[in-house]
Design a protein around this motif. Structure first.
Motif, mmCIF file in Angstrom:
data_model
loop_
_atom_site.group_PDB
_atom_site.id
_atom_site.type_symbol
_atom_site.label_atom_id
_atom_site.label_comp_id
_atom_site.label_asym_id
_atom_site.label_seq_id
_atom_site.Cartn_x
_atom_site.Cartn_y
_atom_site.Cartn_z
ATOM 1 N N VAL A 25 0.888 -1.206 -0.022
ATOM 2 C CA VAL A 25 -0.071 0.056 -0.055
ATOM 3 C C VAL A 25 1.036 1.100 0.018
ATOM 4 C CG1 VAL A 25 -1.825 1.154 1.306
ATOM 5 C CG2 VAL A 25 -1.686 -1.171 1.226
ATOM 6 N N ARG A 26 0.489 2.174 -0.968
ATOM 7 C CA ARG A 26 1.158 3.296 -0.889
ATOM 8 C C ARG A 26 0.340 4.742 -1.235
ATOM 9 N NH1 ARG A 26 6.151 1.944 0.277
ATOM 10 N NH2 ARG A 26 7.220 0.429 -0.827
ATOM 11 N N VAL A 50 -1.392 -5.353 1.869
ATOM 12 C CA VAL A 50 -2.726 -5.336 1.795
ATOM 13 C C VAL A 50 -3.147 -6.124 3.042
ATOM 14 C CG1 VAL A 50 -5.044 -6.325 0.601
ATOM 15 C CG2 VAL A 50 -3.303 -4.748 -0.628
ATOM 16 N N GLU A 51 -2.801 -7.298 3.172
ATOM 17 C CA GLU A 51 -3.026 -8.172 4.306
ATOM 18 C C GLU A 51 -2.505 -7.404 5.748
ATOM 19 O OE1 GLU A 51 -0.864 -11.939 4.967
ATOM 20 O OE2 GLU A 51 -2.576 -12.871 5.065
ATOM 21 N N GLU A 52 -1.448 -7.068 5.709
ATOM 22 C CA GLU A 52 -1.396 -6.437 7.147
ATOM 23 C C GLU A 52 -2.273 -5.341 7.356
ATOM 24 O OE1 GLU A 52 3.472 -6.257 7.883
ATOM 25 O OE2 GLU A 52 2.576 -5.160 6.014
ATOM 26 N N ASP A 71 -11.623 0.998 8.797
ATOM 27 C CA ASP A 71 -12.265 -0.023 8.294
ATOM 28 C C ASP A 71 -12.616 0.247 6.763
ATOM 29 O OD1 ASP A 71 -13.812 -2.510 8.630
ATOM 30 O OD2 ASP A 71 -15.748 -1.339 8.166
ATOM 31 N N GLN A 72 -12.867 1.292 6.356
ATOM 32 C CA GLN A 72 -13.107 1.632 4.885
ATOM 33 C C GLN A 72 -11.908 1.499 4.334
ATOM 34 O OE1 GLN A 72 -16.356 2.311 3.266
ATOM 35 N NE2 GLN A 72 -16.888 1.192 5.045
ATOM 36 N N LEU A 73 -10.789 1.856 4.749
ATOM 37 C CA LEU A 73 -9.500 1.781 3.980
ATOM 38 C C LEU A 73 -9.020 0.172 4.046
ATOM 39 C CD1 LEU A 73 -6.872 2.911 2.694
ATOM 40 C CD2 LEU A 73 -5.720 2.868 5.482
ATOM 41 N N ALA A 74 -9.308 -0.582 4.866
ATOM 42 C CA ALA A 74 -9.170 -1.962 4.809
ATOM 43 C C ALA A 74 -10.005 -2.604 3.620
ATOM 44 C CB ALA A 74 -9.595 -2.521 5.920
ATOM 45 N N GLU A 79 -10.548 -4.417 -2.215
ATOM 46 C CA GLU A 79 -10.949 -4.038 -3.553
ATOM 47 C C GLU A 79 -10.124 -3.752 -4.580
ATOM 48 O OE1 GLU A 79 -14.422 -1.109 -4.287
ATOM 49 O OE2 GLU A 79 -15.666 -2.330 -2.821
ATOM 50 N N ALA A 80 -8.868 -2.765 -4.321
ATOM 51 C CA ALA A 80 -8.079 -2.472 -5.174
ATOM 52 C C ALA A 80 -6.954 -3.470 -5.324
ATOM 53 C CB ALA A 80 -7.021 -1.235 -4.278
ATOM 54 N N TYR A 81 -6.620 -4.379 -4.542
ATOM 55 C CA TYR A 81 -5.981 -5.472 -4.749
ATOM 56 C C TYR A 81 -6.729 -6.476 -5.840
ATOM 57 C CZ TYR A 81 -2.797 -9.468 -4.490
ATOM 58 O OH TYR A 81 -1.827 -10.584 -4.465
#
Length: 87
Positions: A25-26, A50-52, A71-74, A79-81
């Protein structure tokens, strides 16, 4: 780098933009929400997989809401992945 925009649901922030370098993630940017938290969260997750991110912040709630910006970022990372694998 895969760029992704996620429209949040149930939070003060309205969208999250992020980039994935593989599964790293960046450059997370929130639009709207509480300025202090939304400046801190991107710095904390920068360089995580992403998993972390999902393991650490998915399911966090904000007050009486069923979700939070974290939570929304997770969710956005998941979704992004998935989208990056289809691109």
């Amino acid at each position: 780098m895969f760029k992704y925009t996620y429209k949040t649901k149930g939070t003060c922030s309205s969208k999250i933009e992020l980039e994935l370098d593989g599964n790293i993630v960046r450059n997370v940017v929130f639009t709207g929400g509480c300025p202090g938290n939304l400046a801190a969260i991107p710095k904390l997750v920068e360089g995580m997989t992403v998993e972390e991110v999902v393991n650490r912040i998915q399911g966090i709630k904000c007050g009486i809401k069923n979700t939070s910006c974290g939570d929304q970022l997770a969710n956005a990372c998941i979704e992004a992945y998935k989208a990056s694998k289809q691109a």
